[in-house]
Structure formats: C-alpha cells, structure tokens
Design an enzyme around this catalytic site. Structure first.
Site, PDB file in Angstrom:
ATOM      1  N   ASP A 333      51.949 -12.203   4.984  1.00 49.55           N
ATOM      2  CA  ASP A 333      50.528 -12.554   5.048  1.00 49.55           C
ATOM      3  C   ASP A 333      50.138 -12.663   6.522  1.00 49.55           C
ATOM      4  OD1 ASP A 333      47.989 -13.582   4.848  1.00 49.55           O
ATOM      5  OD2 ASP A 333      48.509 -15.153   3.422  1.00 49.55           O
ATOM      6  N   ARG A 335      46.985 -13.043   7.662  1.00 51.49           N
ATOM      7  CA  ARG A 335      45.599 -13.497   7.811  1.00 51.49           C
ATOM      8  C   ARG A 335      45.448 -14.627   8.819  1.00 51.49           C
ATOM      9  NH1 ARG A 335      43.971 -14.330   1.759  1.00 51.49           N
ATOM     10  NH2 ARG A 335      46.220 -14.670   1.626  1.00 51.49           N
TER      11      ARG A 335
HETATM   12  N1  LIG Z   1      49.086  -6.527   1.363  1.00 51.74           N
HETATM   13  C1  LIG Z   1      48.525  -6.744   0.181  1.00 51.74           C
HETATM   14  N2  LIG Z   1      47.342  -7.369   0.146  1.00 51.74           N
HETATM   15  C2  LIG Z   1      46.787  -7.596  -1.060  1.00 51.74           C
HETATM   16  C3  LIG Z   1      47.391  -7.195  -2.257  1.00 51.74           C
HETATM   17  N3  LIG Z   1      46.579  -7.550  -3.274  1.00 51.74           N
HETATM   18  C4  LIG Z   1      45.501  -8.162  -2.729  1.00 51.74           C
HETATM   19  N4  LIG Z   1      45.624  -8.203  -1.386  1.00 51.74           N
HETATM   20  C5  LIG Z   1      44.776  -8.833  -0.386  1.00 51.74           C
HETATM   21  O1  LIG Z   1      44.890 -10.222  -0.538  1.00 51.74           O
HETATM   22  C6  LIG Z   1      43.738 -10.854   0.000  1.00 51.74           C
HETATM   23  C7  LIG Z   1      43.258 -11.913  -0.993  1.00 51.74           C
HETATM   24  O2  LIG Z   1      42.335 -12.723  -0.316  1.00 51.74           O
HETATM   25  P1  LIG Z   1      41.706 -14.028  -0.925  1.00 51.74           P
HETATM   26  O3  LIG Z   1      41.336 -13.817  -2.338  1.00 51.74           O
HETATM   27  O4  LIG Z   1      40.637 -14.475   0.042  1.00 51.74           O
HETATM   28  O5  LIG Z   1      42.860 -15.114  -0.773  1.00 51.74           O
HETATM   29  P2  LIG Z   1      44.056 -15.547  -1.706  1.00 51.74           P
HETATM   30  O6  LIG Z   1      45.275 -15.618  -0.875  1.00 51.74           O
HETATM   31  O7  LIG Z   1      44.076 -14.705  -2.936  1.00 51.74           O
HETATM   32  O8  LIG Z   1      43.676 -17.069  -2.083  1.00 51.74           O
HETATM   33  P3  LIG Z   1      42.481 -17.599  -3.018  1.00 51.74           P
HETATM   34  O9  LIG Z   1      41.600 -18.371  -2.102  1.00 51.74           O
HETATM   35  O10 LIG Z   1      43.104 -18.452  -4.041  1.00 51.74           O
HETATM   36  O11 LIG Z   1      41.790 -16.413  -3.597  1.00 51.74           O
HETATM   37  C8  LIG Z   1      42.734  -9.760   0.279  1.00 51.74           C
HETATM   38  O12 LIG Z   1      42.720  -9.470   1.669  1.00 51.74           O
HETATM   39  C9  LIG Z   1      43.304  -8.575  -0.500  1.00 51.74           C
HETATM   40  O13 LIG Z   1      42.953  -7.309   0.055  1.00 51.74           O
HETATM   41  C10 LIG Z   1      48.648  -6.543  -2.176  1.00 51.74           C
HETATM   42  O14 LIG Z   1      49.289  -6.204  -3.162  1.00 51.74           O
HETATM   43  N5  LIG Z   1      49.177  -6.342  -0.931  1.00 51.74           N
END
Ligand SMILES: Nc1nc2c(ncn2[C@@H]2O[C@H](COP(=O)(O)OP(=O)(O)OP(=O)(O)O)[C@@H](O)[C@H]2O)c(=O)[nH]1
Ligand SMILES: [Mg+2]
Ligand SMILES: [Mg+2]
Ligand SMILES: [Zn+2]
Length: 403
Positions: A333, A335
């Site tokens: 992650d 971010r």
């Molecule tokens: N590298 C990668 N990123 C993913 C995948 N699936 C989703 N994402 C990314 O995960 C991120 C999810 O962001 P959020 O929904 O803000 O955060 P979260 O970690 O899910 O936490 P919540 O606040 O509970 O939603 C986005 O940037 C998506 O593009 C994956 O399989 N691989």
C-alpha cells in the site's frame, strides 16, 4: 514504519518538534534516518548555532562527509556555484570562512569548520566573503516536496525548529566503518541521548506546518444523491488533481470520506473490488448528513492504473492483492494522506466523523492533529468476484470488514 520510535514516544508533531528544538539548544545533533532511499543515518544540526564542540562530536563520531546545506535558490543568489556532476549530485564549491579570530587559518580544525558553517547561515554574506575551494562541502537543497532526501529534510527540520534554513549534516559510519547499520544508530542514540527521526517524520512536520493546498474553483454539482458543491485545489504539495465534493454540514460534525481513486470500480462498475459501491454509499451518507468526500488521485493504492492491471493479472494466477503488489516490486500500500490532511485544513475542518473500514486512515489524520470523533464503517457490496480481495483486506491489511 511501525518501528518509528518517535511515533511511540511523542503523541503529537508539536511535541516532537519542541523536543528537537530543545535538543539542538543543548548542543546535541539529531540522528536522521532515510529509510525510503538510502537506509542511512546522518547527524543533523543547525548551522547557525554550530559550535566547536558540536563540530568535533559529529565529525569524530559520524565519520562521513561533513556538509553544510542551504536552499539551492538562496545559494545561487549569494553567488555560490554548483560543481559539475555526472550523477545529479547538488554539490557546490566547498568553502572556508577565515577571519582574524581564526587561529590556524587552514579551515580544518573543528573551531574553523564550525565558524564556516555559522557564517554560511548568514544570508548577508555572499561567496566573495568565503575562501574557496575550502574544507566544508556545500550542498544545495531542493524544495522538500520535490526531493525527500537528507539534505532537504535537514534544512526543513532546522527551519521548523526555529533556526535559519541551513543545516550541518554528516553520515554516520559504525565502528567497522560501515554505513546502513540501523542498530548502531540506535546504540548511539542511547549512549548520547539523541533523538532518532525518520525523514517521514520531518515530512509530516512539514505537511502540518506548510500549507500548500488551497481551494481554487468551486461549482455546483447536482447528482443522483443530492446537490453538492465540487471544489478543485491549487496544489504544490504533490501537484495531483485531487478534488472534493461538499454538502453543507451546518452545525453538525462533517462526515468525511477519503476515497482513493479506483477508475475500474468507481467508473467502470468493476466487481473485482468494493470501491464503486463504497463511493455510492458515501455520497448518499454525505448528502443526508452533510460533509465532504475527498477524492484522492492515488489509483491502485498509489501504484497507478497500469501497474494495478499488472497486479490484477497476477491475482488471476492466484496471488492475493497484497503479494501481487510486492511481486511487481511495489509496496502493498503506497498511499499517502498528507494531501487529504491539507485539503481538510483548507476547508477549516479539524474535527470529523470518518467513513472507512481502514484503520490507517484514522491514524494518519490523528497524527496531523485532526480529531476523529467517530469511525463509521462503510461496507461495500460483497460478490463472488471480490470476496477473496475483501478477505485479504481483512486478514492482511487489518481492515474492519464483516464477512
Ligand atoms: N494495487 C491494487 N489496488 C487496488 C486493488 N483493488 C482496489 N485497489 C485500490 O485500492 C484503493 C481503495 O481505496 P479506498 O476505498 O479509499 O480505501 P480502502 O483501503 O479500501 O479503505 P476504506 O476506507 O475502508 O474503503 C483504490 O486506490 C483502488 O484503486 C488491487 O487489487 N490492487
Ligand atoms: Mg546521504
Ligand atoms: Mg475501499
Ligand atoms: Zn477498486
């Protein structure tokens, strides 16, 4: 990251910064680790107050290359000039400052190198007042958001702790002359009572104290869920086009959703993740209560759409979403929430209710001093395509998800 000692020792960034200042005033350097780039530790001290004792200590115990650092722009204005470099190093001509008080006039003894550093921090002096080439290496620091190295972090650390933005830095070598020995840095910290900071700590202090994101344009945005206002930002923190969607929260605590970009889930109705349904639910909740949705342009947990697709391909062969990122050479992650913090600050929000299942988002905001009154779970829709992904988030990323 969890091992960052200061995180444990001090609750707030203000506390940490005042500790740093006290330590400098006691004539003690800080040990600054760059765990992202070089995994190396340097002693850092404000050039303005560098004494013979401090110089002797850092050169004897540090053993690396003694440098004095200042903002590149200011150095150029003062006539300091860059040396040719074939690896992009930002080295300027090395200097000595010799005056009638200098006993040896060679520029080498600790007292003379300390004087050179102190005089270097005096912006009234231009290069012509110094002897060159001398015995103190000079480095020009870039803007911190542009380069997050030791040079830039050290200049910011001394500036934020109340001194002129000129720092003395030197790499620390262990007893065998090796660098990259983190354990040894902690031994030194204990032996001499010195704070150990990571560049990330300095970055957080900088983000807290240097507002680089401000509202730019606002417009009405009618949606299926209600009428919002959409706001763009002038952003020199990370230069990304983040935006926010706002609904007046009147006298209530704003509901805040910090949503990272997922073009596949948010726009293409992909069922591989829960992002799209979370986005809809968040907009509904904010339409009802009032609050803000901050849309952060960090697609694919910060790796971008192309690499996310690569990671998806690996997930199709059996890897989970955590290992797939690692397999393509990225962190699970990547971010960053510094932009989210500055957006909240620019909207005068310092207290909120957070819509998330991700514990890290609360921690990051609290680190910057935001009061998170409540965390409200935001469960996305579960389906046959995203169940394994959600399970991985629960087990490996410790998200608070019901499954
Ligand atoms: N590298 C990668 N990123 C993913 C995948 N699936 C989703 N994402 C990314 O995960 C991120 C999810 O962001 P959020 O929904 O803000 O955060 P979260 O970690 O899910 O936490 P919540 O606040 O509970 O939603 C986005 O940037 C998506 O593009 C994956 O399989 N691989
Ligand atoms: Mg270095
Ligand atoms: Mg999510
Ligand atoms: Zn998604």
């Amino acid at each position: 990251m969890e091992e960052r000692t200061l995180q444990r020792q001090f609750r707030t960034l203000e506390e940490l910064l005042s500790k740093v200042r006290d330590q400098f005033l006691q004539g003690k350097p800080v040990i600054l680790i760059d765990s992202e780039r070089e995994i190396e530790g340097d002693f850092i001290f404000p050039a303005e107050i560098c004494t013979t004792e401090v110089m002797n200590f850092i050169t004897t115990v540090g053993k690396g290359l003694l440098c004095v650092v200042g903002p590149e722009e200011a150095l150029l204005k003062r006539g300091f000039f860059r040396l040719p470099s074939n690896f992009g190093g930002n080295y300027f001509i090395p200097i000595d400052y010799i005056d009638s008080s200098s006993r040896y006039k060679t520029g080498i003894p600790a007292c003379e190198r300390a004087l050179s550093c102190r005089m270097f921090s005096d912006e009234k002096l231009d290069l012509s007042e110094f002897k060159y080439p001398g015995h103190v290496t000079v480095i020009g620091a870039k803007e911190f958001p542009i380069r997050k190295g030791h040079s830039e972090a050290s200049v910011e650390l001394v500036r934020l702790s109340g001194f002129k933005p000129y720092s003395v830095i030197i790499e620390i070598l262990d007893l065998d002359g090796e660098s990259h020995n983190i354990d040894y840095l902690y031994t030194l910290s204990e032996k001499y009572g010195l704070l150990v900071l990571d560049i990330q700590d300095v970055w957080e202090m900088y983000v807290k104290n240097t507002q680089l994101i401000n509202p730019l344009a606002r417009a009405k945005l009618p949606t299926k869920y209600g009428i919002f206002e959409i706001i763009s930002f002038n952003n020199t923190l990370d230069h990304k086009e983040h935006f926010a969607i706002i609904k007046d929260w009147r006298d209530r605590t704003p509901l805040v959703r910090i949503h990272s970009e997922c073009v596949t889930g948010d726009c293409l109705s992909s069922l591989r993740c829960d992002c799209g349904s979370q986005l809809e639910k968040a907009l509904k909740a904010i339409a009802d209560n009032g609050g803000v949705l901050i849309y952060l342009r960090q697609e694919g947990r910060g790796i971008g759409i192309s690499r996310k697709i690569e990671a998806y391909r690996l997930q199709d062969t059996g890897l989970d979403t955590y290992d797939a990122n690692v397999e393509i050479g990225r962190k699970p992650d990547e971010r960053e929430y510094s932009a989210a913090y500055q957006i909240l600050k620019s909207l005068h929000i310092d207290r909120l209710k957070l819509l998330t299942n991700n514990p890290r988002k609360k921690q990051e905001l609290e680190r910057y001093g935001i009061i998170v009154e409540d965390v409200i779970n935001l469960y996305g829709e579960v389906n046959e395509f995203n169940i394994k992904y959600l399970l991985t988030k629960k087990v490996r990323f410790k998200h608070d998800i019901k499954l």
